[in-house]
Scaffold this active site. Structure first.
Site, short mmCIF file in Angstrom:
data_model
loop_
_atom_site.label_atom_id
_atom_site.label_comp_id
_atom_site.label_asym_id
_atom_site.label_seq_id
_atom_site.Cartn_x
_atom_site.Cartn_y
_atom_site.Cartn_z
CG LEU A 127 -2.05 -0.97 1.34
CD1 LEU A 127 -2.75 -0.83 2.69
CD2 LEU A 127 -3.05 -0.77 0.22
CG ASP A 128 0.39 4.46 -2.79
OD1 ASP A 128 1.07 3.57 -3.32
OD2 ASP A 128 -0.38 5.20 -3.42
NE ARG A 129 6.42 7.62 4.95
CZ ARG A 129 7.64 8.05 5.21
NH1 ARG A 129 8.55 8.07 4.26
NH2 ARG A 129 7.95 8.46 6.42
CB THR A 167 -2.81 4.11 1.26
OG1 THR A 167 -2.70 4.98 0.13
CG2 THR A 167 -4.19 3.44 1.23
#
Length: 275
Positions: A134-136, A138
């Site tokens: 997951l994106d940092r 998110t």
């Protein structure tokens, strides 16, 4: 970042400790080296063959043929360690862990102490494996493999788009409540497909349910910016959508057929996003 790399034989013809070698190689204080090693910034390749692995203790014995690398980055070392994470489910093959916004899924060469993966390793006292990211910025559930074989099997499901991923987002601009849209816009010369449904809309913002068929870098963020509705708080994409609260994107569900139990697993994480 300062990168130090050399075989132990550069200073020692016999076995020695990692700490003694690093002090010769880097000229850094022992306390700083101990901190860097414990946080995952020091790597070893035994006998200059095989895999390069992290080595965390300065008292570890190293030999002349071992290749040592130290990626010393004070900015990374100062990042706070992950101190808590909720586990939604686990068995012998994998766990479903909640990654908080601002936490990286895995570490880098310069350290892993601030990552979710390292937190799980410490919590479960064993090596664990990344299955997806997951994106940092998110928040939401992530699958963590509990052995390399299981991680490979689950990773293959992701590659074949056999894991359903659902998100919620708050975006800039009011959209028609109940409307649905599919965004098909290639990213990095690869097919990318995102489905959105408008749940609510007011105050020049809209609350969306988002599902993706592909997993390209920053796919949801880039696609929503592409249609003129960037996610609120996105530090990289969009204009007029900045805030002080952070990215308004949350992963809320994962669904897939468990390869071992042979049944559909649905993992839900309630979103607190509202407009």
């Amino acid at each position: 970042m300062r990168i130090f790399k050399a075989p132990v034989s550069k200073f020692f013809s016999q076995r020695t400790t990692l700490g003694e070698f690093l002090q010769k190689l880097t000229k850094l204080p022992e306390q700083d080296l101990a901190d860097a090693a414990q946080k995952g910034a020091v790597w070893i390749q035994r006998n200059a063959k095989g895999k390069t692995l992290r080595i965390r203790g300065l008292k570890e014995q190293v030999g002349p043929q071992d290749l040592i690398q130290c990626f010393y980055d004070p900015k990374v070392l100062k990042l706070p360690a992950v101190t808590e994470s909720e586990c939604l489910y686990e068995d012998q093959n994998y766990g479903i862990w909640i990654k908080a916004a601002g936490v990286v899924p895995q570490g880098s060469q310069a350290g892993d102490h601030a990552s979710l993966l390292r937190y799980v390793e410490i919590a479960r006292k064993k090596e664990v494996f990344l299955v997806h990211r997951l994106d940092r910025e998110t928040e939401g559930p992530m699958i963590v493999g509990y052995n390399s074989k299981a991680a490979g099997v689950l990773g293959d499901l992701f590659q074949k788009n056999l894991i359903s991923k659902t998100y919620e987002a708050i975006v800039l601009g009011e959209m028609e409540v109940g409307s649905k849209q599919t965004i098909k816009a290639s990213l990095d010369d690869k097919e990318a497909i995102t489905h959105i449904e408008v749940l609510a809309s007011k105050n020049n913002q809209s609350h969306l349910k988002v599902t993706i068929e592909t997993g390209r870098l920053h796919q949801i963020r880039r696609h929503l910016d592409f249609i003129g509705h960037p996610i609120m708080g996105d530090p990289k994409y969009g204009r007029g959508n900045k805030n002080r609260e952070g990215l308004k994107l949350v992963a809320v569900a994962l669904s897939f057929q468990d390869p071992w139990l042979k049944k559909i697993q649905n993992f839900q994480y309630p979103s607190k996003l509202t407009v």
